[in-house]
Design a protein around this motif. Structure first.
Motif, PDB file in Angstrom:
ATOM      1  N   TRP A  94       0.860  -1.181   0.000  1.00  0.00           N
ATOM      2  CA  TRP A  94       0.000   0.000   0.000  1.00  0.00           C
ATOM      3  C   TRP A  94       0.894   1.228   0.000  1.00  0.00           C
ATOM      4  N   PHE A  95       0.621   2.185  -0.898  1.00  0.00           N
ATOM      5  CA  PHE A  95       1.508   3.327  -1.089  1.00  0.00           C
ATOM      6  C   PHE A  95       0.772   4.654  -1.000  1.00  0.00           C
ATOM      7  N   LEU A  96       1.476   5.667  -0.510  1.00  0.00           N
ATOM      8  CA  LEU A  96       1.053   7.053  -0.644  1.00  0.00           C
ATOM      9  C   LEU A  96       1.929   7.622  -1.750  1.00  0.00           C
ATOM     10  N   ASN A  97       1.328   7.856  -2.911  1.00  0.00           N
ATOM     11  CA  ASN A  97       2.060   8.355  -4.076  1.00  0.00           C
ATOM     12  C   ASN A  97       1.988   9.877  -4.122  1.00  0.00           C
ATOM     13  N   HIS A  98       3.113  10.506  -4.437  1.00  0.00           N
ATOM     14  CA  HIS A  98       3.214  11.962  -4.557  1.00  0.00           C
ATOM     15  C   HIS A  98       3.390  12.300  -6.037  1.00  0.00           C
ATOM     16  N   TYR A  99       2.622  13.276  -6.505  1.00  0.00           N
ATOM     17  CA  TYR A  99       2.636  13.635  -7.929  1.00  0.00           C
ATOM     18  C   TYR A  99       2.853  15.129  -8.116  1.00  0.00           C
ATOM     19  N   GLN A 100       3.411  15.481  -9.285  1.00  0.00           N
ATOM     20  CA  GLN A 100       3.457  16.867  -9.750  1.00  0.00           C
ATOM     21  C   GLN A 100       3.133  16.846 -11.234  1.00  0.00           C
TER      22      GLN A 100
END
Length: 97
Positions: free
Chosen positions: A3-9
């Protein structure tokens, strides 16, 4: 399952956001709709330590069947955060990649 917390830009509008998911997958920008934005980084939340109401610390692990939510199960409970973190680390090191 992981399970991941993905960070995007966003490459188009530079908006930043996060999204939790069972993979480090591409996402759509919630601001401008640009598609196929890959995570800039991801935090592994498969095994976490959570403080309980009784001041103990629970070690939680995401279910193997997790897809749309982590479906955490309590693996163990400790009176001290350091003990809980050590146990969580042992679970993480035992997980196959």
């Amino acid at each position: 399952m992981a399970w991941f917390l993905n960070h995007y830009q966003c490459d188009r509008c530079q908006n930043t956001w996060t999204d939790e998911w069972s993979a480090t997958c591409d996402d759509e920008c919630p601001h401008c709709g640009a598609r196929h934005m890959s995570p800039t980084s991801s935090d592994d939340l498969t095994v976490i330590v959570d403080k309980k109401d009784d001041d103990n610390f629970a070690v939680l692990r995401s279910a193997e069947t997790a897809e749309h939510d982590p479906a955490y199960s309590e693996m163990a409970c400790f009176p001290d955060r350091k003990e809980a973190e050590a146990y969580a680390a042992s679970l993480e090191s035992g997980r196959s990649a």
